[in-house]
Design a protein around this motif. Structure first.
Motif, mmCIF file in Angstrom:
data_model
loop_
_atom_site.group_PDB
_atom_site.id
_atom_site.type_symbol
_atom_site.label_atom_id
_atom_site.label_comp_id
_atom_site.label_asym_id
_atom_site.label_seq_id
_atom_site.Cartn_x
_atom_site.Cartn_y
_atom_site.Cartn_z
ATOM 1 N N ARG A 1 0.700 -35.930 42.734
ATOM 2 C CA ARG A 1 0.642 -37.197 42.018
ATOM 3 C C ARG A 1 -0.197 -36.967 40.767
ATOM 4 O O ARG A 1 -1.401 -36.771 40.866
ATOM 5 C CB ARG A 1 0.065 -38.285 42.901
ATOM 6 C CG ARG A 1 0.981 -38.573 44.106
ATOM 7 C CD ARG A 1 0.552 -39.753 44.910
ATOM 8 N NE ARG A 1 0.500 -40.999 44.167
ATOM 9 C CZ ARG A 1 1.563 -41.761 43.863
ATOM 10 N NH1 ARG A 1 2.765 -41.393 44.254
ATOM 11 N NH2 ARG A 1 1.415 -42.874 43.190
ATOM 12 N N TYR A 2 0.463 -36.974 39.617
ATOM 13 C CA TYR A 2 -0.180 -36.660 38.348
ATOM 14 C C TYR A 2 0.008 -37.807 37.359
ATOM 15 O O TYR A 2 0.916 -38.617 37.492
ATOM 16 C CB TYR A 2 0.410 -35.381 37.749
ATOM 17 C CG TYR A 2 0.298 -34.186 38.663
ATOM 18 C CD1 TYR A 2 -0.938 -33.634 38.971
ATOM 19 C CD2 TYR A 2 1.433 -33.607 39.216
ATOM 20 C CE1 TYR A 2 -1.041 -32.541 39.807
ATOM 21 C CE2 TYR A 2 1.337 -32.505 40.054
ATOM 22 C CZ TYR A 2 0.094 -31.971 40.339
ATOM 23 O OH TYR A 2 -0.007 -30.894 41.171
ATOM 24 N N THR A 3 -0.855 -37.820 36.326
ATOM 25 C CA THR A 3 -0.768 -38.868 35.308
ATOM 26 C C THR A 3 0.110 -38.474 34.127
ATOM 27 O O THR A 3 0.664 -39.337 33.471
ATOM 28 C CB THR A 3 -2.161 -39.207 34.763
ATOM 29 O OG1 THR A 3 -2.748 -38.021 34.228
ATOM 30 C CG2 THR A 3 -3.047 -39.785 35.855
ATOM 31 N N HIS A 4 0.226 -37.177 33.843
ATOM 32 C CA HIS A 4 0.945 -36.738 32.646
ATOM 33 C C HIS A 4 1.993 -35.655 32.915
ATOM 34 O O HIS A 4 3.116 -35.756 32.454
ATOM 35 C CB HIS A 4 -0.061 -36.245 31.607
ATOM 36 C CG HIS A 4 0.563 -35.753 30.342
ATOM 37 N ND1 HIS A 4 1.301 -36.563 29.513
ATOM 38 C CD2 HIS A 4 0.578 -34.527 29.769
ATOM 39 C CE1 HIS A 4 1.734 -35.844 28.480
ATOM 40 N NE2 HIS A 4 1.305 -34.611 28.614
ATOM 41 N N ARG A 5 1.593 -34.582 33.626
ATOM 42 C CA ARG A 5 2.537 -33.478 33.809
ATOM 43 C C ARG A 5 2.297 -32.725 35.106
ATOM 44 O O ARG A 5 1.187 -32.683 35.625
ATOM 45 C CB ARG A 5 2.484 -32.523 32.634
ATOM 46 C CG ARG A 5 1.287 -31.637 32.656
ATOM 47 C CD ARG A 5 1.447 -30.456 31.704
ATOM 48 N NE ARG A 5 0.344 -29.571 31.952
ATOM 49 C CZ ARG A 5 -0.594 -29.290 31.083
ATOM 50 N NH1 ARG A 5 -0.550 -29.792 29.878
ATOM 51 N NH2 ARG A 5 -1.563 -28.487 31.412
ATOM 52 N N ALA A 6 3.362 -32.111 35.591
ATOM 53 C CA ALA A 6 3.300 -31.180 36.720
ATOM 54 C C ALA A 6 3.488 -29.784 36.144
ATOM 55 O O ALA A 6 4.313 -29.569 35.271
ATOM 56 C CB ALA A 6 4.396 -31.478 37.728
ATOM 57 N N GLY A 7 2.726 -28.842 36.625
ATOM 58 C CA GLY A 7 2.809 -27.477 36.134
ATOM 59 C C GLY A 7 1.639 -27.183 35.228
ATOM 60 O O GLY A 7 0.736 -27.985 35.112
ATOM 61 N N PRO A 8 1.632 -26.046 34.636
ATOM 62 C CA PRO A 8 2.717 -25.086 34.480
ATOM 63 C C PRO A 8 2.950 -24.235 35.725
ATOM 64 O O PRO A 8 2.045 -23.987 36.491
ATOM 65 C CB PRO A 8 2.236 -24.213 33.324
ATOM 66 C CG PRO A 8 0.752 -24.270 33.406
ATOM 67 C CD PRO A 8 0.422 -25.652 33.916
ATOM 68 N N VAL A 9 4.196 -23.813 35.879
ATOM 69 C CA VAL A 9 4.591 -22.872 36.927
ATOM 70 C C VAL A 9 5.195 -21.670 36.224
ATOM 71 O O VAL A 9 6.052 -21.822 35.356
ATOM 72 C CB VAL A 9 5.615 -23.515 37.891
ATOM 73 C CG1 VAL A 9 6.127 -22.505 38.875
ATOM 74 C CG2 VAL A 9 4.987 -24.683 38.615
#
Length: 123
Positions: free
Chosen positions: A88-96
């Motif tokens: 659960r994030y506010t802006h982005r998931a990652g980097p992967v």
């Protein structure tokens, strides 16, 4: 916050050997190093895909940052297991980041249950 991504990064460094550390560290600096090769838009956000020196990096970015929402990003080199970041994030998931070499990759991402998938790309 960096749970799955941090674990994936540590695993990548352990498996890739001494020469990969510099490229991997650079890939995490921006959120991704290299040049952008794809943007995959969808109704609640977009996936940005970058490539440099055989490494592929991806992030999922929310269209409307702010409140925490379920987000994910996944990168899979053909013949390997996918590397993922979800939470659960506010802006982005990652980097992967994955080392793909010359192999095709598949990238997927979601924000609040909606998302996109690339199919096999960068072959």
């Amino acid at each position: 916050m960096f749970g799955t991504a941090g674990l994936a990064a540590a695993l990548l460094l352990a498996l890739a050997g001494p020469g990969a550390g510099t490229a991997h560290a650079a890939a995490l600096a921006g959120p991704c190093a290299g040049h952008k090769v794809r943007t995959l838009p969808f109704s609640t956000g977009r996936i940005e895909v970058f490539k440099t020196r055989g490494f592929v990096c991806a992030v999922t970015i929310a269209k409307r940052p702010g409140a925490r929402k379920a987000m994910s990003v996944s990168v899979q080199a053909r013949g390997s297991r996918p590397a993922r970041d979800q939470g659960r994030y506010t802006h982005r998931a990652g980097p992967v980041v994955v080392h793909a070499g010359n192999r095709c990759v598949r990238v997927t991402g979601k924000v609040s249950g909606r998302g996109a998938s690339s199919g096999w790309i960068l072959c």
